[in-house]
Design a protein around this motif. Structure first.
Motif, short mmCIF file in Angstrom:
data_model
loop_
_atom_site.label_atom_id
_atom_site.label_comp_id
_atom_site.label_asym_id
_atom_site.label_seq_id
_atom_site.Cartn_x
_atom_site.Cartn_y
_atom_site.Cartn_z
N ILE A 104 0.12 -18.86 -3.15
CA ILE A 104 0.50 -17.47 -2.89
C ILE A 104 -0.29 -16.97 -1.69
O ILE A 104 -1.51 -17.04 -1.67
N VAL A 105 0.44 -16.47 -0.68
CA VAL A 105 -0.20 -15.94 0.52
C VAL A 105 0.42 -14.58 0.84
O VAL A 105 1.64 -14.46 0.96
N ILE A 106 -0.43 -13.56 0.97
CA ILE A 106 0.06 -12.24 1.38
C ILE A 106 0.19 -12.26 2.90
O ILE A 106 -0.76 -12.51 3.61
N THR A 107 1.41 -12.02 3.37
CA THR A 107 1.67 -12.07 4.81
C THR A 107 1.69 -10.69 5.46
O THR A 107 1.59 -10.57 6.68
N SER A 108 1.84 -9.64 4.65
CA SER A 108 1.81 -8.27 5.15
C SER A 108 1.18 -7.40 4.07
O SER A 108 1.71 -7.31 2.97
N GLN A 109 0.06 -6.77 4.40
CA GLN A 109 -0.70 -5.96 3.43
C GLN A 109 -0.15 -4.53 3.38
O GLN A 109 0.42 -4.04 4.36
N PRO A 110 -0.35 -3.82 2.25
CA PRO A 110 0.01 -2.40 2.21
C PRO A 110 -0.89 -1.61 3.17
O PRO A 110 -2.02 -2.02 3.45
N VAL A 111 -0.38 -0.49 3.67
CA VAL A 111 -1.08 0.28 4.71
C VAL A 111 -1.48 1.65 4.17
O VAL A 111 -0.70 2.33 3.51
N SER A 112 -2.71 2.06 4.48
CA SER A 112 -3.19 3.39 4.10
C SER A 112 -2.37 4.45 4.82
O SER A 112 -1.89 4.24 5.93
N THR A 113 -2.21 5.61 4.16
CA THR A 113 -1.40 6.66 4.75
C THR A 113 -1.85 8.02 4.24
O THR A 113 -2.54 8.13 3.24
N GLU A 114 -1.44 9.07 4.97
CA GLU A 114 -1.69 10.45 4.56
C GLU A 114 -0.37 11.19 4.56
O GLU A 114 0.39 11.10 5.53
N VAL A 115 -0.07 11.89 3.48
CA VAL A 115 1.17 12.65 3.36
C VAL A 115 0.86 14.02 2.76
O VAL A 115 -0.20 14.23 2.17
N ALA B 29 -6.96 -2.84 -0.49
CA ALA B 29 -6.64 -1.49 -0.97
C ALA B 29 -6.02 -0.66 0.16
O ALA B 29 -6.53 -0.66 1.27
N ALA B 30 -4.94 0.01 -0.16
CA ALA B 30 -4.33 0.98 0.75
C ALA B 30 -4.68 2.35 0.18
O ALA B 30 -4.40 2.64 -0.99
N THR B 31 -5.29 3.19 1.00
CA THR B 31 -5.73 4.50 0.53
C THR B 31 -4.65 5.54 0.82
O THR B 31 -4.14 5.62 1.93
N LEU B 32 -4.33 6.32 -0.20
CA LEU B 32 -3.40 7.43 -0.05
C LEU B 32 -4.20 8.72 -0.06
O LEU B 32 -4.96 9.00 -0.99
N ILE B 33 -4.01 9.51 1.00
CA ILE B 33 -4.61 10.84 1.08
C ILE B 33 -3.46 11.84 0.98
O ILE B 33 -2.51 11.79 1.77
#
Length: 133
Positions: A21-32, A97-101
């Motif tokens: 198992i290889v993660i090829t694209s990580q989740p991205v932190s965002t602000e909404v 970890a992708a941080t949600l603000i």
């Protein structure tokens, strides 16, 4: 007469029958802003992949695909999101970890609508906004 015993030790190795198992694209932190929708997603390679999302380390029920959608965020949704990917043959892999603000929406208290312009012309509007209570 001495007896000599020969032990044959066989090491079972991953023969490549199952892909790691290889993660090829990580989740991205965002602000909404509060109330907006958002989606975290990742991509991975491997066989028969299964997914599980977590918020601040806590299991999120029914969040079991490569995409996790929050249709209308609230302040309680702020924090870190990770996804663990697994199958029946390989060790699990956890995303970064992708941080949600989540920010409070501004309240518009005044707008200057007195603007004359032709279709297609750029327009500058004056807006006055305040922070929510």
């Amino acid at each position: 007469m001495k007896k000599i015993y020969l032990f044959l030790i066989v090491l079972l190795c991953n023969t490549g029958a199952f892909a790691q198992i290889v993660i090829t694209s990580q989740p991205v932190s965002t602000e909404v802003c509060n109330g907006q929708s958002l989606a975290f997603y990742l991509t991975a390679t491997g066989e028969n992949l299964q997914y599980q999302w977590f918020h601040n380390g806590e299991f999120i029920p029914a969040a079991n695909s490569d995409t996790y959608v929050i249709p209308g965020v609230s302040l309680a949704d702020s924090g870190d999101y990770t996804c663990t990917i697994f199958n029946n043959t390989e060790p699990s892999v956890t995303s970064i970890a992708a941080t949600l603000i989540v920010s409070e929406s501004a309240i518009i208290v005044d707008i200057n609508p007195n603007v004359n312009a032709c279709y297609g012309d750029p327009v500058t509007l004056g807006v006055i906004a305040t922070e929510p209570n």
